[in-house]
Design a protein around this motif. Sequence first.
Motif, PDB file in Angstrom:
ATOM      1  N   PHE A 132       0.823  -1.214   0.000  1.00  0.00           N
ATOM      2  CA  PHE A 132       0.000   0.000   0.000  1.00  0.00           C
ATOM      3  C   PHE A 132       0.859   1.267   0.000  1.00  0.00           C
ATOM      4  N   LEU A 133       1.998   1.244   0.664  1.00  0.00           N
ATOM      5  CA  LEU A 133       2.919   2.381   0.577  1.00  0.00           C
ATOM      6  C   LEU A 133       3.388   2.591  -0.858  1.00  0.00           C
ATOM      7  N   ALA A 134       3.722   1.490  -1.533  1.00  0.00           N
ATOM      8  CA  ALA A 134       4.130   1.580  -2.940  1.00  0.00           C
ATOM      9  C   ALA A 134       2.984   2.089  -3.805  1.00  0.00           C
ATOM     10  N   PHE A 135       1.778   1.684  -3.483  1.00  0.00           N
ATOM     11  CA  PHE A 135       0.580   2.152  -4.217  1.00  0.00           C
ATOM     12  C   PHE A 135       0.451   3.668  -4.131  1.00  0.00           C
ATOM     13  N   LEU A 136       0.591   4.215  -2.918  1.00  0.00           N
ATOM     14  CA  LEU A 136       0.473   5.671  -2.730  1.00  0.00           C
ATOM     15  C   LEU A 136       1.659   6.407  -3.354  1.00  0.00           C
ATOM     16  N   LEU A 137       2.853   5.862  -3.185  1.00  0.00           N
ATOM     17  CA  LEU A 137       4.038   6.517  -3.728  1.00  0.00           C
ATOM     18  C   LEU A 137       4.018   6.571  -5.247  1.00  0.00           C
ATOM     19  N   THR A 138       3.349   5.629  -5.873  1.00  0.00           N
ATOM     20  CA  THR A 138       3.263   5.655  -7.345  1.00  0.00           C
ATOM     21  C   THR A 138       2.519   6.892  -7.822  1.00  0.00           C
ATOM     22  N   TYR A 139       1.385   7.205  -7.199  1.00  0.00           N
ATOM     23  CA  TYR A 139       0.650   8.424  -7.556  1.00  0.00           C
ATOM     24  C   TYR A 139       1.504   9.674  -7.319  1.00  0.00           C
ATOM     25  N   ILE A 140       2.254   9.665  -6.209  1.00  0.00           N
ATOM     26  CA  ILE A 140       3.080  10.837  -5.885  1.00  0.00           C
ATOM     27  C   ILE A 140       4.220  10.996  -6.889  1.00  0.00           C
ATOM     28  N   PHE A 141       4.888   9.880  -7.209  1.00  0.00           N
ATOM     29  CA  PHE A 141       6.025   9.959  -8.125  1.00  0.00           C
ATOM     30  C   PHE A 141       5.596  10.295  -9.550  1.00  0.00           C
ATOM     31  N   ILE A 142       4.402   9.869  -9.944  1.00  0.00           N
ATOM     32  CA  ILE A 142       3.926  10.202 -11.297  1.00  0.00           C
ATOM     33  C   ILE A 142       3.808  11.715 -11.471  1.00  0.00           C
ATOM     34  N   GLN A 143       3.433  12.436 -10.396  1.00  0.00           N
ATOM     35  CA  GLN A 143       3.330  13.892 -10.469  1.00  0.00           C
ATOM     36  C   GLN A 143       4.666  14.588 -10.340  1.00  0.00           C
ATOM     37  N   SER A 144       5.612  13.975  -9.621  1.00  0.00           N
ATOM     38  CA  SER A 144       6.873  14.664  -9.333  1.00  0.00           C
ATOM     39  C   SER A 144       8.017  14.263 -10.255  1.00  0.00           C
ATOM     40  N   VAL A 145       7.983  13.066 -10.832  1.00  0.00           N
ATOM     41  CA  VAL A 145       9.077  12.630 -11.706  1.00  0.00           C
ATOM     42  C   VAL A 145       9.249  13.522 -12.936  1.00  0.00           C
ATOM     43  N   PRO A 146       8.164  14.049 -13.551  1.00  0.00           N
ATOM     44  CA  PRO A 146       8.385  14.930 -14.720  1.00  0.00           C
ATOM     45  C   PRO A 146       9.281  16.122 -14.456  1.00  0.00           C
ATOM     46  N   PHE A 147       9.425  16.546 -13.200  1.00  0.00           N
ATOM     47  CA  PHE A 147      10.266  17.709 -12.915  1.00  0.00           C
ATOM     48  C   PHE A 147      11.753  17.399 -13.074  1.00  0.00           C
ATOM     49  N   VAL A 148      12.115  16.122 -13.049  1.00  0.00           N
ATOM     50  CA  VAL A 148      13.518  15.751 -13.214  1.00  0.00           C
ATOM     51  C   VAL A 148      13.762  14.989 -14.510  1.00  0.00           C
ATOM     52  N   THR A 149      12.730  14.884 -15.364  1.00  0.00           N
ATOM     53  CA  THR A 149      12.891  14.160 -16.622  1.00  0.00           C
ATOM     54  C   THR A 149      12.574  15.009 -17.837  1.00  0.00           C
ATOM     55  N   VAL A 150      11.750  16.049 -17.682  1.00  0.00           N
ATOM     56  CA  VAL A 150      11.350  16.884 -18.809  1.00  0.00           C
ATOM     57  C   VAL A 150      12.009  18.245 -18.650  1.00  0.00           C
ATOM     58  N   GLN A 151      12.784  18.655 -19.657  1.00  0.00           N
ATOM     59  CA  GLN A 151      13.540  19.896 -19.549  1.00  0.00           C
ATOM     60  C   GLN A 151      12.628  21.109 -19.647  1.00  0.00           C
ATOM     61  N   ARG A 152      11.693  21.108 -20.588  1.00  0.00           N
ATOM     62  CA  ARG A 152      10.805  22.247 -20.786  1.00  0.00           C
ATOM     63  C   ARG A 152       9.429  21.884 -20.222  1.00  0.00           C
ATOM     64  N   ARG A 153       9.201  22.211 -18.967  1.00  0.00           N
ATOM     65  CA  ARG A 153       7.947  21.911 -18.311  1.00  0.00           C
ATOM     66  C   ARG A 153       7.178  23.204 -18.089  1.00  0.00           C
ATOM     67  N   ARG A 154       5.932  23.064 -17.717  1.00  0.00           N
ATOM     68  CA  ARG A 154       5.116  24.253 -17.515  1.00  0.00           C
ATOM     69  C   ARG A 154       5.588  25.028 -16.288  1.00  0.00           C
ATOM     70  N   ARG A 155       5.289  26.304 -16.297  1.00  0.00           N
ATOM     71  CA  ARG A 155       5.821  27.205 -15.283  1.00  0.00           C
ATOM     72  C   ARG A 155       5.081  27.122 -13.953  1.00  0.00           C
ATOM     73  N   SER A 156       3.792  26.890 -13.962  1.00  0.00           N
ATOM     74  CA  SER A 156       3.004  26.936 -12.730  1.00  0.00           C
ATOM     75  C   SER A 156       2.797  25.542 -12.174  1.00  0.00           C
ATOM     76  N   LEU A 157       2.846  25.432 -10.850  1.00  0.00           N
ATOM     77  CA  LEU A 157       2.630  24.162 -10.165  1.00  0.00           C
ATOM     78  C   LEU A 157       1.416  24.276  -9.263  1.00  0.00           C
ATOM     79  N   LYS A 158       0.691  23.187  -9.156  1.00  0.00           N
ATOM     80  CA  LYS A 158      -0.393  23.114  -8.198  1.00  0.00           C
ATOM     81  C   LYS A 158       0.171  22.786  -6.816  1.00  0.00           C
ATOM     82  N   THR A 159      -0.645  23.008  -5.786  1.00  0.00           N
ATOM     83  CA  THR A 159      -0.184  22.758  -4.417  1.00  0.00           C
ATOM     84  C   THR A 159       0.146  21.287  -4.207  1.00  0.00           C
ATOM     85  N   GLU A 160      -0.702  20.403  -4.746  1.00  0.00           N
ATOM     86  CA  GLU A 160      -0.431  18.970  -4.569  1.00  0.00           C
ATOM     87  C   GLU A 160       0.828  18.534  -5.314  1.00  0.00           C
ATOM     88  N   GLU A 161       1.159  19.234  -6.404  1.00  0.00           N
ATOM     89  CA  GLU A 161       2.393  18.905  -7.107  1.00  0.00           C
ATOM     90  C   GLU A 161       3.613  19.342  -6.296  1.00  0.00           C
TER      91      GLU A 161
END
Length: 830
Positions: free
Chosen positions: A165-194
Amino acid sequence: MGKADQTIIEPVQNVDIEQTRVEMSKGIKSIYSKLEWLFIEKGLALFVIGFLLGRALILSHLTPFALPFFAAVYLVRREKSPIALMGLLAGAVTLSFSSISYTFATAIIFLLAFRLTQKFHQNDMKIVSFYVLFSVAFVKLGFDYVQQGQVLTLYNGVMALIEAFLAFLLTYIFIQSVPFVTVQRRRRSLKTEEVVSLIILLASIMTGTIGWAFQGLSVEHILSRYLVLLFSFVAGATVGSTVGVVTGLVFSLASVASFQQMSLLAFAGLLGGLMKEGKKFGAAIGLLIATLLMGMYGDNSMVLTTTLYESGVAIVLLFLTPQSLVKRIAKHIPGTTEYHQEQQGYMRKVRDVTASRVTQFSSVFQALSNSFQQVEEKMKMEEVEDKEFDYFLSNVTEKTCQTCFKKDQCWARNFDKTYNMMKEVMTEYDQGRVPLSSRLSREVEKHCTREKKLKETIYQELTFYQANLKLKKQVQESRKLVADQLLGVSEVMGNFAKEIQRERENHYLQEEQILASIGEFGIEIDHIEIYNLEQGNVDIDMVIPYSGGHGEGEKLIAPMLSDILGENIVVQKEDCSQFPNGQCHVTFQSAKKFVVDTGVSHAAKGGGLVSGDSYSMIELGRGKYAVAISDGMGNGERAHYESNETLRLLKKILESGIEEQVAIKSINSILSLRTNDEIFSTLDLAMIDLQNASSRFLKIGSTPSFIKRNDQIMKIEASNLPMGMLQQDFDVDVVSEQLKAGDLLIMMSDGAFEGPKHVENYDVWMKRKIKELQTDDPQEVADLLMEEVIRSSSGMIDDDMTIVVSTIKHNIPKWSSIPIQKSRQKKQIS
């Protein structure tokens, strides 16, 4: 060295220093770009993160970070997933051989299950967490079964479910946060949950450093405090304390010995954010205070000197952090100044692009208008008539003179005489002289041997000549109308582009002054937003507590603003919540210097219910007020429809911002082309500027209007045919008049103006009746004049009658301004 030499050397040194700074800036940017290319494009950041997450533990022996990170990278950047897996395996091998086997097994089971069933699901983002859940649970139970000699206990099952279940929750979290270290040109604004997801990812990465030490100082303590210090300095107390709590919670789950760090990190984030106004030094002081307090009053296991050294190293790292990196981080966090500037820059860019496109469309319509005008200028009507007459003579001579034996004598030797004679014949036929005058008839008989056929041919061809000439004139007039309409649209779009480009000015000082001034009276204002303070165009929004509908904004705040700003301010719009303790959103705007009060009296022919007259009072933007009367030809429903349609079109076009003359020409074109019936309508339009009381009168086939100023009566009239007629040149005469406060403007239809019987001069009679009036109330004036007209007609209503009376008044607020002495002593708000 002399002073002259020094003055020469100093500018040279300044130039060298500036060039050195520019070169250093370029060098730093080049290093950043290379590092970004290496870590982001080539995937080195994924390997490093995977290495730390591969060795990160929860409760000393659970590793729920590896598979969620691999699954997130697999979905976001599938081509980089092997690099992430290599990093995870490299980190796991630092723990034990069973850890690397477990990490590799979960990755293989996940890939097999996901790829084999991929065709059965459409949204990979929603379903991937369940694959991670079952993969971790299956592999964990399998490893426990093999390691414990084919025996599973309840404890093994519970721990396997917890890790899954920890891995289940962390998957949702990492899906939102991994793009910040993999995509060079990302959008400028972030949501609070991001932002929170990114913090959890960073905290999870730092758990991979647990157990590392340098000179007796814990690496995870230094990095965690540096992370909290950085975010509190960038985003303030709220984000700083949030980062402290989240980071401390993740560390406490990883190691029970780190539980005491949660309080330190949260307190440090709060103090550092509160003292961020002192720049990096203020945030550092906040961390030191938190460290001292928690070291002295906290758990005895915390050695004060050691934890102070750790905080000191974190502070050094903060001071070594480049300001450019701080600004880049701040741009992504909502609530920061850099974030707002970034958003404003984006909105400004969108605004500029929109204004540019609107300006381009405006220039296109301008070019089209110029094109039509150039065509019209080239085709003068006299030239058109001469050319049509040449075609006319060509057709006549082809049917009469072409086979005549005297052709050369008439056209080669006596060209002028023959040409003028035929033109004279055509002119008399065109004027309706059939037969021709005796003089011209004798000349034709004397000059032409085929005079009878010539007359018949000219008479027949004259019909085609007149039709062609009329068609050419209509086409030319249509070109002129289209050019005017295109020019009007171009001006409207140009003005709209200028309005878009107007930036909202910052009025922080004025907002504070207004809040302080109004606050002296005990009025609580939750929020104030000043959009414009231009004289005559003030626009202010306020949020005030709901006071039970007592009109606090109109009775107190508006008069105070009037005294502060030096002009009359009124409540333009008020929106209050219907429940107690709610709020009211109130819009205050400049009051117009003049107001128009209108009264109407009308009657249908024979006392009927449907009148052919229509009237309208239109309050336009830009401080203008329009009063219009339209009289459809005839009586009854058809006349009412025509007059009402005229006013409806007029209102729509005027509201769009097009000039009155162009609007009326457009309506005339629409009415003339809409039907073949001879149904026309008049229009009497008065445009009044509410800022200076200047007025423009446009009368299209309408009767005169009158202005009563004390005992003086002025008549306003113009000569234009009714709208809807097919005219070659439809010009609109505009009469301008300066009105004054107290003036009565009286407009009426022809039924009311020409209604009195046995009256020789309607102007004199109407002026006398208006002068005899003993009231200035517009409704009473309209009723009295209507009564006089009907009485003079022996009580008969022979035509539709409409009288519209408007009075011009100074706009005096309902509530007097409340003087604020303190604001008078200060510099007046501008």
